[in-house]
Scaffold this active site. Sequence first.
Site, PDB file in Angstrom:
ATOM      1  CE  LYS A 116      -4.458  -1.716   1.029  1.00  0.00           C
ATOM      2  NZ  LYS A 116      -5.723  -1.688   1.712  1.00  0.00           N
ATOM      3  CE  LYS A 198      -6.259  -8.597  -2.186  1.00  0.00           C
ATOM      4  NZ  LYS A 198      -6.800  -8.475  -0.878  1.00  0.00           N
ATOM      5  CE  LYS A 201     -12.126  -2.900  -0.790  1.00  0.00           C
ATOM      6  NZ  LYS A 201     -12.433  -3.837   0.256  1.00  0.00           N
TER       7      LYS A 201
HETATM    8  P1  ATP Z   1      -8.372  -4.093  -1.425  1.00  0.00           P
HETATM    9  O1  ATP Z   1      -9.114  -3.297  -2.434  1.00  0.00           O
HETATM   10  O2  ATP Z   1      -7.687  -3.279  -0.382  1.00  0.00           O
HETATM   11  O3  ATP Z   1      -7.514  -5.158  -2.044  1.00  0.00           O
HETATM   12  P2  ATP Z   1     -10.044  -6.277  -0.798  1.00  0.00           P
HETATM   13  O4  ATP Z   1     -10.929  -6.256  -1.944  1.00  0.00           O
HETATM   14  O5  ATP Z   1      -8.929  -7.251  -0.731  1.00  0.00           O
HETATM   15  O6  ATP Z   1      -9.473  -4.844  -0.566  1.00  0.00           O
HETATM   16  P3  ATP Z   1     -10.579  -6.527   2.016  1.00  0.00           P
HETATM   17  O7  ATP Z   1     -11.511  -5.616   2.726  1.00  0.00           O
HETATM   18  O8  ATP Z   1      -9.122  -6.297   2.199  1.00  0.00           O
HETATM   19  O9  ATP Z   1     -10.943  -6.523   0.471  1.00  0.00           O
HETATM   20  O10 ATP Z   1     -10.871  -8.036   2.407  1.00  0.00           O
HETATM   21  C1  ATP Z   1     -11.956  -8.507   3.178  1.00  0.00           C
HETATM   22  C2  ATP Z   1     -11.864 -10.006   3.389  1.00  0.00           C
HETATM   23  O11 ATP Z   1     -11.999 -10.671   2.130  1.00  0.00           O
HETATM   24  C3  ATP Z   1     -10.537 -10.488   3.963  1.00  0.00           C
HETATM   25  O12 ATP Z   1     -10.761 -11.581   4.839  1.00  0.00           O
HETATM   26  C4  ATP Z   1      -9.775 -10.917   2.765  1.00  0.00           C
HETATM   27  O13 ATP Z   1      -8.804 -11.870   3.084  1.00  0.00           O
HETATM   28  C5  ATP Z   1     -10.870 -11.478   1.884  1.00  0.00           C
HETATM   29  N1  ATP Z   1     -10.526 -11.330   0.476  1.00  0.00           N
HETATM   30  C6  ATP Z   1     -10.335 -10.185  -0.187  1.00  0.00           C
HETATM   31  N2  ATP Z   1     -10.033 -10.407  -1.486  1.00  0.00           N
HETATM   32  C7  ATP Z   1     -10.050 -11.747  -1.627  1.00  0.00           C
HETATM   33  C8  ATP Z   1      -9.819 -12.616  -2.727  1.00  0.00           C
HETATM   34  N3  ATP Z   1      -9.528 -12.142  -3.926  1.00  0.00           N
HETATM   35  N4  ATP Z   1      -9.916 -13.947  -2.532  1.00  0.00           N
HETATM   36  C9  ATP Z   1     -10.224 -14.446  -1.317  1.00  0.00           C
HETATM   37  N5  ATP Z   1     -10.447 -13.684  -0.230  1.00  0.00           N
HETATM   38  C10 ATP Z   1     -10.361 -12.350  -0.369  1.00  0.00           C
END
Ligand code: ATP
Length: 334
Positions: A116, A198, A201
Amino acid sequence: MEELQKKRMLSGIQPSGDLHLGNYLGAIKNWADRVNDYECFYFMADLHTITVRQDPAELRKRSINQLAQYIACGLDPEQNVLFLQSHVPAHSQLAWVLNCYTMFGELSRMTQFKDKSAKYENNINAGLFTYPVLMAADILLYQPDYVPVGEDQKQHVEICRDIAQRFNSIYGDVFKIPEPLIAKTGARIYGLSTPGDKMSKSVPDGCVFLMDSPDDIRRKFKRAVTDSDRENCVRYDKENKPGVANLMNIYATLTGKTIPEIEAEFAGQGYGVFKPAVGEAVVEALRPIREEAERLMKDKAYLNEVYLKGAEKASYVANKTLRKVYKKVGFYQI
Ligand code: ATP
Ligand code: LTN
């Protein structure tokens, strides 16, 4: 009586964007599947979101809409404690104390901080750096046995354990040492357009949101990246065919089928059949969630009530731990 013997589970998601299939399969679905066996606390981590600049009106809106989506995913507020992090001041209060028991060096090694701070190079604020300390406070306040998260959060649960062990070694058994709980399938869903990263959003292109219309979902799956070797064969090979492996994982998690079963199901049929089939499975899985969330999002009075009750129940548990910590470190109490 039976309630008291249940193991406790706690987790949170930042309301920093709309919930997506990765959040659902990696986290929320597993939470909902475990309601009967555990005493569960789930919260929206709004304090964590401001480590990155947020639009205040958007954050406010998402904080309430995300609650509707949690409930629509199967988290019944009668059976789970659902709350907003900023409604329970003990999170910030314990975070300060834990900051003084966390080392600069260990925070510098956190992968998420490195990622980040590279991404938001104009706003490498102290909150981004101490993010894991607030997360440790979130967890330790509730003395949970398990913290169900996606794989990317494992390192944060590990530092939380280290902080708790350090604190306990000085003051005795104050905190329960929690275990991360990582799902076997769905723990890492990749973006449909970037199968090397991964699903997130922050990359809306290959990201399937829970509130997407069926047509949007179908379109995203039709355009999903498969592989470049033109083999056109549904075979699990994570190294050479990450896009196909990701789609197979999604399909397996939603249908409960094994990878060999999926290979057999699509034997002799190319991606032209496979991709829409996965899309359709996702459309059907998300349809009831979207419909229920849309209904709930219109009922603000109900959602506010859930948040109020949730904050009350959460504060009761959290304040008990905080009082103990304050006493242990020597804060004068009246
Ligand atoms: P960012 O935009 O910061 O990457 P994010 O979409 O990863 O955010 P978070 O709020 O960080 O979402 O994650 C919420 C939960 O969902 C956490 O437990 C995280 O491990 C899980 N998670 C997020 N993205 C994935 C993914 N692609 N696959 C599986 N689990 C996920
Ligand atoms: N860092 C997590 C969200 C989060 C969390 C928590 C998860 C904040 N506090 C406590 C589990 C337990 C994320 O970004 N997904």
